[in-house]
Design a protein around this motif. Structure first.
Motif, PDB file in Angstrom:
ATOM      1  N   SER A 544       0.907  -1.050   0.119  1.00 18.62           N
ATOM      2  CA  SER A 544       0.076   0.005   0.106  1.00 18.62           C
ATOM      3  C   SER A 544       0.684   1.122   0.066  1.00 18.62           C
ATOM      4  CB  SER A 544      -0.842   0.082   1.085  1.00 18.62           C
ATOM      5  OG  SER A 544      -1.827   1.221   1.417  1.00 18.62           O
ATOM      6  N   TYR A 545       0.370   2.336  -0.914  1.00 19.33           N
ATOM      7  CA  TYR A 545       0.964   3.540  -0.924  1.00 19.33           C
ATOM      8  C   TYR A 545       0.247   4.808  -0.833  1.00 19.33           C
ATOM      9  CZ  TYR A 545       5.049   0.422  -2.668  1.00 19.33           C
ATOM     10  OH  TYR A 545       5.788  -0.468  -2.919  1.00 19.33           O
ATOM     11  N   GLU A 562       3.044   3.368   2.660  1.00 19.83           N
ATOM     12  CA  GLU A 562       2.200   3.522   4.053  1.00 19.83           C
ATOM     13  C   GLU A 562       0.964   2.696   3.955  1.00 19.83           C
ATOM     14  OE1 GLU A 562      -0.507   6.921   6.283  1.00 19.83           O
ATOM     15  OE2 GLU A 562       0.975   7.840   4.772  1.00 19.83           O
ATOM     16  N   ASP A 563       0.473   2.166   5.018  1.00 15.85           N
ATOM     17  CA  ASP A 563      -0.700   0.950   5.120  1.00 15.85           C
ATOM     18  C   ASP A 563      -1.517   1.843   6.054  1.00 15.85           C
ATOM     19  OD1 ASP A 563      -2.267  -1.017   4.805  1.00 15.85           O
ATOM     20  OD2 ASP A 563      -1.209  -2.381   5.984  1.00 15.85           O
ATOM     21  N   PRO A 564      -2.552   2.565   5.564  1.00 11.23           N
ATOM     22  CA  PRO A 564      -3.439   3.211   6.607  1.00 11.23           C
ATOM     23  C   PRO A 564      -4.871   2.358   6.496  1.00 11.23           C
ATOM     24  CG  PRO A 564      -3.750   4.153   4.252  1.00 11.23           C
ATOM     25  CD  PRO A 564      -2.514   3.270   4.190  1.00 11.23           C
ATOM     26  N   GLU A 565      -5.387   2.645   7.511  1.00  9.62           N
ATOM     27  CA  GLU A 565      -6.577   1.645   7.709  1.00  9.62           C
ATOM     28  C   GLU A 565      -7.956   2.150   7.134  1.00  9.62           C
ATOM     29  OE1 GLU A 565      -8.490   2.151  11.634  1.00  9.62           O
ATOM     30  OE2 GLU A 565      -8.034   4.512  11.831  1.00  9.62           O
ATOM     31  N   TRP A 566      -7.713   3.137   6.185  1.00  9.13           N
ATOM     32  CA  TRP A 566      -8.940   3.637   5.468  1.00  9.13           C
ATOM     33  C   TRP A 566      -8.452   3.311   3.949  1.00  9.13           C
ATOM     34  CZ3 TRP A 566      -5.845   7.223   8.230  1.00  9.13           C
ATOM     35  CH2 TRP A 566      -4.963   7.730   7.422  1.00  9.13           C
ATOM     36  N   THR A 567      -9.500   3.452   3.108  1.00  7.06           N
ATOM     37  CA  THR A 567      -9.507   3.806   1.756  1.00  7.06           C
ATOM     38  C   THR A 567      -9.979   5.007   1.342  1.00  7.06           C
ATOM     39  OG1 THR A 567     -11.705   2.577   1.270  1.00  7.06           O
ATOM     40  CG2 THR A 567      -9.820   1.078   1.393  1.00  7.06           C
ATOM     41  N   ARG A 608     -12.275   9.602   3.077  1.00  2.27           N
ATOM     42  CA  ARG A 608     -11.603   8.498   3.596  1.00  2.27           C
ATOM     43  C   ARG A 608     -12.487   7.321   4.225  1.00  2.27           C
ATOM     44  NH1 ARG A 608      -6.440  10.640   6.799  1.00  2.27           N
ATOM     45  NH2 ARG A 608      -7.864  11.693   8.083  1.00  2.27           N
ATOM     46  N   ARG A 609     -12.493   6.025   3.811  1.00  2.00           N
ATOM     47  CA  ARG A 609     -13.514   5.479   4.460  1.00  2.00           C
ATOM     48  C   ARG A 609     -12.938   4.208   5.259  1.00  2.00           C
ATOM     49  NH1 ARG A 609     -18.700   5.203   2.019  1.00  2.00           N
ATOM     50  NH2 ARG A 609     -17.821   5.994   0.056  1.00  2.00           N
ATOM     51  N   LEU A 610     -13.437   3.780   6.261  1.00  2.00           N
ATOM     52  CA  LEU A 610     -12.896   2.637   7.035  1.00  2.00           C
ATOM     53  C   LEU A 610     -13.581   1.282   6.462  1.00  2.00           C
ATOM     54  CD1 LEU A 610     -13.576   3.859  10.551  1.00  2.00           C
ATOM     55  CD2 LEU A 610     -11.436   3.788   9.369  1.00  2.00           C
ATOM     56  N   ASP A 614     -17.953   2.973   7.093  1.00  2.00           N
ATOM     57  CA  ASP A 614     -18.201   4.205   7.817  1.00  2.00           C
ATOM     58  C   ASP A 614     -17.013   5.402   7.092  1.00  2.00           C
ATOM     59  OD1 ASP A 614     -19.908   3.358   9.425  1.00  2.00           O
ATOM     60  OD2 ASP A 614     -18.677   2.954  11.059  1.00  2.00           O
ATOM     61  N   VAL A 615     -17.859   6.324   6.862  1.00  2.00           N
ATOM     62  CA  VAL A 615     -16.742   7.683   6.473  1.00  2.00           C
ATOM     63  C   VAL A 615     -16.077   8.200   7.482  1.00  2.00           C
ATOM     64  CG1 VAL A 615     -16.920   9.648   4.978  1.00  2.00           C
ATOM     65  CG2 VAL A 615     -18.215   7.788   4.285  1.00  2.00           C
ATOM     66  N   LEU A 616     -14.848   8.464   7.276  1.00  2.00           N
ATOM     67  CA  LEU A 616     -13.946   9.038   8.467  1.00  2.00           C
ATOM     68  C   LEU A 616     -14.003  10.250   8.226  1.00  2.00           C
ATOM     69  CD1 LEU A 616     -12.137   8.194  10.639  1.00  2.00           C
ATOM     70  CD2 LEU A 616     -10.411   8.096   8.852  1.00  2.00           C
TER      71      LEU A 616
END
Length: 767
Positions: A544-545, A562-567, A608-610, A614-616
């Motif tokens: 993931s980037y 980076e590997d964030p928790e969201w898309t 940014r969505r979890l 859910d929308v962050l």
């Protein structure tokens, strides 16, 4: 023969379904089919026949010889049969015979993808006929080898991109090859649709001009999936009259086809509180996991590059908990990988090192992947031709197999899994191309004039009066110059490199890791603002980037690991204006139009969505607006009709918006397009129409023929749209009916009952 393989695998997959869930909506067993073999024809030399026998073809099938005999008789032919029906032999045989009989004859092979071209080159080399001298000439061919190919290869394997950029602009260096060109093979020709297909149609006309310059008139042999009117489609594509061979005499094992609707997620709500189903990619990953544990060689087709990566990651994660040794036997495959990465994955899949692959449609076309026990489709691939092409990867060796179609949470997929006849019994649609699109025709005519001055006879082959008008404009722009003998290119620089035949609008955007300078892949410029905008999450081979910077001028997107928790998902603002009405029909206060429009779109932010849905948050962006002149179909409704349907002024915007979304989702049933090939706009009062209006437009400059097909099938299209909305079990609208994953307004406002009312008014008024 493992006739029960499909049912056995389906039982294994169902055993993993949690209690209380019932995702199956329909199961059908497709019967096996026996082979129809014929003797080798007398015109096949022993040397050639023995070569095919060594490769395992003891006797050919009847349709292979029927097509080959047309080609040997000098008739242009299209063979339109199913996947794994041996179409390769139908063109390999006449080419091999011709090149054996005439030591100077040559042949050209065109594939829409590099992977398919490489696979067919391997197949030709396996014949071990020294007279063939097959060789690849594509973007991966080293520069040192290209001179040898031009001088010595007799059967050249390439793709439309290289023919356009590397062969025709330098045809003088290929004079010997063109002088004895006997056959042109166009493989997987049903894949040439929309803007790309329109470019390729004109490219093939350029190819014939150049061949005739050197005294040859090659026979065209086209291979296609089963489509409606294959002769007409092939003739429109190639520019020559083609005969069709459609009777399929290849053997086929029994297949079990399962239609699968993921369940609604408990305690998870989407945009505006809508119910949400488990994502098709996640469901496909679970099914892929079960099949790999069972030892079944499985392909999972996923709609997007990102989706393919996520599906492979999910399957590997699940497998690592069951049997860590299996996790390494699952991988993702998609376009955008570097050539060496693609080749390594293809080799691992071919030799069985990989058991499961999550792929985009990059593995749909022709690559000879034998022995697949199962195919999982995470989402409808856009056309029935692609559906059966992907399904045909299962059971290629004549064994029984399983095909699972997993519905995405959108109107079309939901409609199909609840209306199985629409996908299992409906004839495959004809391909849609529009070579008279001036945005396609103008650059192609410029390239043709650069290769060889245009004459009135040449313009007739390129579209007659339409081509003449385009040439007049090119002369007025100074691109061409009119002389007594024809129209001439005026610049020293050739135009070919600036013409993107795949319709993506220019050179690819390179995705580069900022710290190392390593290029990870590419994206097309038309989608760059949506996929690699600053802050976007970008996936490459499971890693993931996050995008730091997008520079459209230099064609560069810089990313860091980076590997964030969201898309992330982009948000767009779209406006539309009517330029010209070409056709219209009306009745009872409703008017339907087809014409030219200008669409202005701007990515203004992203969500940014979890993983839960859910929308962050929503983050604004400052990116340039892009204007597209294209074709659209639209309908207008008089205000009294809306009032009579019980729609107050406050409800009209949401009702139109919901009807627009659902219509876009269902259009691929009636035009061979993808949801992402088209767009839409709705408004309660449009300044150009003076009424409530819903637009659906092509997503390519000048149009790709999809809006024209929508206009022609307007009533059945909107009737299916109305039925899909009404049948959805949700109360107020969800992704399965009226919500859109690419809505620039966050799917607000939407009025599901209002959409049904709007469509009832339209259908009743026009009936």
């Amino acid at each position: 023969m493992r006739v029960n393989t499909g049912r056995r695998l389906l039982d294994r997959v169902l055993a993993g379904v949690p209690a209380g869930e019932n995702p199956l909506t329909h199961v059908r067993d497709l019967p096996e089919r026996a082979a129809g073999c014929v003797p080798w024809p007398s015109w096949v030399p022993d040397l050639v026949r023995d070569a095919f026998i060594r490769c395992g073809v003891a006797q050919p099938w009847a349709h292979q010889i029927e097509a080959a005999e047309h080609a040997m008789a000098g008739r242009h032919v299209v063979l339109a049969t199913g996947t794994a029906s041996g179409k390769s032999l139908a063109y390999q045989l006449p080419v091999a015979v011709a090149l054996t009989a005439d030591p100077r004859a040559t042949a050209l092979y065109l594939a829409p993808t590099k992977a398919l071209g490489a696979d067919q080159l391997r197949s030709a080399c396996a014949l071990e006929l020294p007279t063939l001298r097959p060789a690849s000439y594509d973007g991966d061919t080293p520069m040192a080898e290209r001179d040898w190919v031009r001088a010595h290869a007799r059967w050249v394997f390439t793709n439309p991109d290289m023919l356009h950029r590397g062969v025709l602009p330098a045809h003088g260096r290929w004079a010997g090859f063109f002088r004895r060109l006997s056959f042109v093979v166009v493989d997987e020709c049903h894949g040439y649709r929309g803007v790309f297909g329109s470019h390729v149609a004109l490219l093939l006309r350029r190819l014939r001009r150049v061949a005739r310059l050197y005294g040859s008139d090659p026979v065209f042999v086209l291979a296609s999936a089963t489509v409606t009117d294959p002769a007409g489609s092939a003739t429109r594509l190639s520019g020559v009259d083609c005969v069709a061979v459609t009777a399929d005499h290849s053997p086929r094992g029994a297949r079990t086809v399962a239609l699968w609707e993921p369940p609604l997620l408990a305690d998870v709500a989407g945009e505006n509180g809508a119910p949400v189903r488990r994502p098709a990619g996640a469901e496909a990953a679970r099914i892929l996991t079960d099949l790999v544990v069972e030892g079944a060689r499985t392909l999972a087709f996923v709609r997007s590059r990102r989706g393919a990566e996520l599906t492979a990651i999910g399957a590997r994660r699940a497998l690592s908990e069951v049997d860590p040794s299996l996790a390494s036997r699952v991988a993702a495959y998609r376009s955008g990988y570097l050539p060496e990465e693609r080749r390594a994955l293809e080799s691992a899949l071919a030799d069985g090192e990989l058991l499961g692959v999550a792929s985009t449609n990059a593995l749909e076309l022709g690559v000879d992947i034998a022995g697949m026990d199962a195919v999982v489709m995470a989402g409808y691939p856009g056309t029935l031709a692609s559906f059966w092409q992907q399904a045909g990867r299962a059971g290629r060796a004549g064994d029984g197999a399983l095909v699972v179609f997993v519905a995405r949470d959108d109107p079309l997929d939901t409609y199909l899994v609840h209306n199985p006849a629409a996908v299992l019994d409906k004839p495959v649609e004809a391909t849609v191309i529009d070579p008279l699109n001036p945005y396609v025709l103008a650059p192609q005519l410029a390239c043709a004039a650069c290769e060889l001055p245009l004459t009135p006879d040449a313009l007739a082959a390129f579209g007659g009066p339409v081509a003449e008008r385009v040439v007049d404009k090119l002369v007025a722009d100074g691109t061409l110059r009119r002389r007594p003998t024809g129209w001439y290119w005026t610049s020293r620089d050739k135009p070919h490199s600036a013409v993107d035949i795949r319709g993506s609008g220019g050179e690819q955007i390179a995705v580069v890791e900022a710290d190392s300078g390593r290029m990870l892949g590419t994206v097309d410029p038309g989608s760059a603002c949506r996929t690699v905008h600053p802050g976007a999450v970008y996936l490459h081979q499971g890693a993931s980037y996050v995008v730091d910077e997008l520079d459209l001028d230099t064609g560069l997107a810089l990313v860091h690991a980076e590997d964030p928790e969201w898309t992330t998902s982009p948000r767009e603002q779209v406006d539309i204006s009517v330029l010209r009405r070409a056709s219209r029909s009306s009745g009872g206060g409703v008017e339907v139009c087809l014409g030219e429009v200008a669409v202005t779109a701007q990515v203004v932010g992203y969500l940014r969505r979890l993983p839960s849905g859910d929308v962050l948050d929503q983050i604004p962006l400052d990116l340039p607006a892009q204007t597209l002149e294209t074709r659209a179909v639209w309908y207008t409704l008089d205000a009294p009709l809306l009032r009579a349907a019980g729609l107050t002024p406050a409800r009209v915007p949401g009702a139109l918006h919901a009807a627009e979304h659902a219509a876009i989702g269902l259009l691929p049933l009636f035009a061979s397009c993808d949801r992402w090939d088209i767009g839409g706009v709705s408004t309660a009062m449009h300044p150009d129409t003076g009424a409530a209006t819903v637009f659906v437009h092509d997503g390519h400059p000048g149009g790709a023929g999809f809006a024209d097909r929508a206009f022609a099938a307007f009533l059945p299209w909107l009737s299916a749209t109305r039925d899909a909305i009404a049948a959805c079990e949700c109360p107020t609208g969800c992704p399965s009916c009226v919500q859109s994953p690419k809505c620039g307004n966050g799917n607000d406002p939407l009025d599901k009952p209002g959409a049904v009312a709007v469509l009832d008014v339209v259908l009743t008024s026009l009936a």
